[in-house]
Design a protein around this motif. Sequence first.
Motif, PDB file in Angstrom:
ATOM      1  N   PRO A  25       1.015  -1.179   0.059  1.00 45.15           N
ATOM      2  CA  PRO A  25      -0.081   0.089   0.119  1.00 45.15           C
ATOM      3  C   PRO A  25       0.971   1.270   0.153  1.00 45.15           C
ATOM      4  CG  PRO A  25       0.292  -0.865   2.293  1.00 45.15           C
ATOM      5  CD  PRO A  25       0.945  -1.713   1.388  1.00 45.15           C
ATOM      6  N   PRO A  26       0.490   2.455  -0.349  1.00 47.92           N
ATOM      7  CA  PRO A  26      -1.032   2.796  -0.772  1.00 47.92           C
ATOM      8  C   PRO A  26      -1.502   2.164  -2.348  1.00 47.92           C
ATOM      9  CG  PRO A  26       0.296   4.616   0.070  1.00 47.92           C
ATOM     10  CD  PRO A  26       1.186   3.673   0.232  1.00 47.92           C
ATOM     11  N   LEU A  27      -0.501   1.952  -2.967  1.00 44.76           N
ATOM     12  CA  LEU A  27      -0.954   1.745  -4.268  1.00 44.76           C
ATOM     13  C   LEU A  27      -1.666   0.569  -4.333  1.00 44.76           C
ATOM     14  CD1 LEU A  27      -0.272   2.279  -7.273  1.00 44.76           C
ATOM     15  CD2 LEU A  27       1.580   0.562  -7.276  1.00 44.76           C
ATOM     16  N   ALA A  31      -5.252   4.950  -7.782  1.00 48.09           N
ATOM     17  CA  ALA A  31      -3.752   5.079  -7.979  1.00 48.09           C
ATOM     18  C   ALA A  31      -3.444   4.127  -9.155  1.00 48.09           C
ATOM     19  CB  ALA A  31      -2.908   4.628  -6.685  1.00 48.09           C
ATOM     20  N   SER A  76      -1.836   7.362   5.393  1.00 44.85           N
ATOM     21  CA  SER A  76      -1.777   8.528   5.904  1.00 44.85           C
ATOM     22  C   SER A  76      -1.152   9.739   5.072  1.00 44.85           C
ATOM     23  CB  SER A  76      -0.432   8.473   7.046  1.00 44.85           C
ATOM     24  OG  SER A  76      -0.833   9.494   7.841  1.00 44.85           O
ATOM     25  N   ASP A  77      -1.747  10.762   5.059  1.00 41.97           N
ATOM     26  CA  ASP A  77      -1.175  12.081   4.217  1.00 41.97           C
ATOM     27  C   ASP A  77      -1.161  11.786   2.942  1.00 41.97           C
ATOM     28  OD1 ASP A  77       0.080  14.040   6.476  1.00 41.97           O
ATOM     29  OD2 ASP A  77       0.612  11.919   7.074  1.00 41.97           O
ATOM     30  N   ILE A  78      -2.546  11.410   2.349  1.00 47.82           N
ATOM     31  CA  ILE A  78      -2.500  11.297   0.868  1.00 47.82           C
ATOM     32  C   ILE A  78      -3.440  12.086   0.299  1.00 47.82           C
ATOM     33  CG2 ILE A  78      -3.245   9.544  -0.822  1.00 47.82           C
ATOM     34  CD1 ILE A  78      -2.324   7.325   1.245  1.00 47.82           C
ATOM     35  N   TYR A  79      -2.877  12.478  -1.021  1.00 45.99           N
ATOM     36  CA  TYR A  79      -3.810  13.372  -1.814  1.00 45.99           C
ATOM     37  C   TYR A  79      -3.646  12.835  -3.116  1.00 45.99           C
ATOM     38  CZ  TYR A  79      -5.151  17.177  -4.655  1.00 45.99           C
ATOM     39  OH  TYR A  79      -5.626  18.260  -5.471  1.00 45.99           O
ATOM     40  N   ILE A  80      -4.746  12.297  -3.563  1.00 48.11           N
ATOM     41  CA  ILE A  80      -4.806  11.681  -4.909  1.00 48.11           C
ATOM     42  C   ILE A  80      -6.305  11.842  -5.512  1.00 48.11           C
ATOM     43  CG2 ILE A  80      -5.922   9.709  -3.820  1.00 48.11           C
ATOM     44  CD1 ILE A  80      -3.722   7.977  -5.980  1.00 48.11           C
ATOM     45  N   VAL A 101      -7.863  15.089  -0.745  1.00 46.58           N
ATOM     46  CA  VAL A 101      -7.083  14.667   0.457  1.00 46.58           C
ATOM     47  C   VAL A 101      -7.955  13.654   1.049  1.00 46.58           C
ATOM     48  CG1 VAL A 101      -6.169  15.251   2.682  1.00 46.58           C
ATOM     49  CG2 VAL A 101      -6.210  16.936   1.018  1.00 46.58           C
TER      50      VAL A 101
END
Lengths: 324, 595
Positions: free
Chosen positions: B157-159, B165, B252-256, B260
């Motif tokens: 992860p995160p992928l 993603a 955590s802390d992901i913008y995609i 956010v």
Amino acid sequence: MIALVAIVAVLLVIATAVQILKIAELRATESGKEIYEISAKQSKAQALLLMVFLVAYFGFFAWQVWKWGGLMLPVSASEHGVGVDELMNITLWFIIPVFIITHIFLFWFSYKYSFSETRKALFFSHSNKLEMFWTIIPSIALTVLILVGLSNWNKIMTPVASEQEHILIEVYGQQFSWTARYAGKDGKLGRASVEYIEGVNALGIDISDENAKDDKIVKGEFHLPKGVPVQFVFRSQDVMHSAYMPHFRAQMNVVPGLKTQFNFIPTITSEEMKKITNNENFEYILLCNKICGAAHYNMQMDIVVESKEDFEKWLAEQKEFSAE
Amino acid sequence: MSAHQHPHEEQDFLFKYVFSQDHKMISKQFLITGFIMGFIGLSMSTLFRLQLGFPGESFWIIDFLLGSWAENGVMLPDKYLALVTMHGTIMVFFLLTAGLSGTFSNLLIPLQIGARDMASGFLNMLSYWFFFVSSVIMLISLGVEGGAASAGWTIYPPLSALPQAIPGSGLGMTLWLVAMAIFIASSLLGSLNYIVTILNLRTKGMTMTRLPLTIWSFLITAIVGVISFPVLLAAALLLVFDRSFGTSFYLSDIYIGGQVLEHAGGSPILFEHLFWFLGHPEVYIVLLPALGITSEIVSTMSRKPIFGYRAMITSMLAIGFLSAIVWGHHMFVTGMNPFLGAVFTFTTLLIAIPSAVKVFNYITTLWKGNIKFSPAMLFSVGLVSTFISGGLTGLILGDSTLDINVHDTYFVVGHFHIVMGLSGIFGMIAGVYHWFPKIFGRMLNNNLGNVHFWITIVSAYGIFFPMHFLGLAGVPRRYYTNSEFPLFDNLFDINTLITWFAILAFFGQLIFFFNFVYSALRGPKAPQNPWKGNSLEWTTGVKHIHGNWPGEIPTVYRWPYDYSKLNDNGDYVTGEDFIPQTVPLADGEKDGGEH
Ligand code: HEM
Ligand SMILES: [Cu+2]
Ligand SMILES: [Cu+2]
């Protein structure tokens, strides 16, 4: 139509193979043997092929070194990288002889002791002396490798002390591009988080942070000064990436939610490297080395190493964040 | 106690061939399912090698086989990753874990320790059917919307958690996780059964130090599996939670995708720790059975006792133990504490010692032997070669300092294919050639076997050796093409050469599959003991019967490696160059290779 022809062809091949096998079996039975019995002659033939293979394998190895050796990464362009390359050489000097010697024994014994009706195998089931010998020898060799390796490792992984002169750069990864942010005059990077991403503020910098005002953001390529320690910190916007700068023997994962860092001292400018590699188009690059999505294979940024003066000139030309 | 004590029980078709509880039938089921999966994995690699060797070129076969995963005969970049992911998953888990252990543990444990069947025939059957269902789900995932899982076989992860993603992280990934959860259940059922059977059901006289090395390797493999697979299950479950129920174990802390995400506080590094706590032992789950199988073959075909029987066991125990404390060498550049990195370097390089001991023991076994080169023996010699060639480059990757520069490059791909992929495959194939008469009661054709071996070893090194050079030139793995970097322009020839060898390897395996099918159906009938082996499986009849031995289970009087043992006059003790384990010790004769 093609498919039909292909199917017929395959069936024919199989039918032929089956017939050949049948005939071979019959002939073997006629000569009073079973086809699966392995004669000394057949065994020897395979043993001979093993010897041929040994020579071919070594030949292939040598051919590759000769043909492709020149295409490997050039000399390290960072200070610690020289140590890495040295350790690599020490390790190779250990590995290659072991590779050659064990293979010679393996294949030579296979050939030499191939089956014969008259010989008896030696009942030799263990020997404490021999076994001690080849437990201790690798242990010593490995102790040396471990000690040399770890002393290098500790040097490389120590962050630059904050009072020492250095450049601070944040490398920011996202699907599928890199951005670099220089800390500016104050030597401090402004606070940043994905929370603040909005419009042109693509890196999510906290505008209210004083330290952010003089930060400089560059895309496409970034520059490094020769001979000055560069402290990198890494930040990801989405998934994991890995910042790999092969010419500097540097790599660090770029992980969302975790700050990672790495530092090195560049020692060879881009111009000098062009001469060393005899390649006018040579560029240092940063590439992504952790699977991150469809265009992972094309996530790159050029790096330019130049003298400290040139670097400072270049940096002065870059816009400060507050000016954007 | 074994489930069935009656040797001649009438069974109808369904229970004999499908829901069989007989270990020999279950072994066949594992073998055939494993090979089908292996063939699919092999075909995938041939397809994506076409893309790497001839990037952007159009191929009829790619259009034909990949359908919407390709455009104009060129596979799409994210589908390239799906193929790589599925290839890795299938090869490691389905072929070389279930296929290898499932086949040979099932076949050989009862036969070689002298038991009528596994401790629990029912659990054994479940183990196969879980594996079967898992295989089917994994294959179905190839056809779903968005494509199969595409985040690499390591599914970081995160992928792997975010469909935004990569499309494969949608339903494809869900099915991957479901399939693997069932797979793990299968593996645990199998392993527990193997352990219990080996510890409890040995025949009279079969002490632990009279066990063939195959059995020791299966035992240690099963223990390693029982310890590490549950951790992967836990990792996968937490990932399911993150994907479907909004938890933040790894995120955590992901913008995609323009927003956010709400996940906060998790760490992908946690997943890596959990994954590699299985992932590294997994390498040995593949390797140890292969080493056990070849130990047996090398000894039998050289007509010599395996050299250093006890050292071989000790090495395997040491490898099994150490394999559980080295996982961090996959994470040297994740930003882990450098001191931890140092510890993992130390433990990793330690594994080289027992591995080296094993290699020297193999070589010494050949020395002054009387070696018959059956295809099984050729593959065993091949395994020693790949184990050396691939093991040595492990010293580079295991050294944290050196790993900084070769981590995740093609150097790694070359290394693990040789040391795990090739050694595992060679061991498995050697086992099939050697025990085919026990499995199918017929003999494989030796000439085809020899041709198969030569094509395989030549193409295998042709594929994987040059990869080290790609890696040392800085080429990352999991790249759809290398053509985007001027830096790699000179390396095209290497990639093309590798692809040609991959095509050769593919066709070489077709010879084997032909030989396999033909011989299983029409091959010459096998004699009871074709290789003149000592171990107990050769005392059972060619025709399979329920319960393995018609009368009493034979008693064991000696270790299995009394080959070419001479008496004081310099003659063979029994007149032949081998003494089966069922022959009592003569007066004054010592056991276990003592004179
Ligand atoms: C002819 C046979 C094979 C060929 C040509 C082949 C080729 C490859 C190549 C080129 C890659 C790297 C792809 C990339 O990183 O972009 C790869 C990945 C991989 N292969 Fe193979 N392979 C073969 C057999 C095997 C076997 C027997 C195994 C069993 C261990 C195996 C396990 C893997 C794994 C685990 C990966 C990594 C997948 C990932 O990166 O997620 N392969 N293979
Ligand atoms: Cu990336
Ligand atoms: Cu590992």
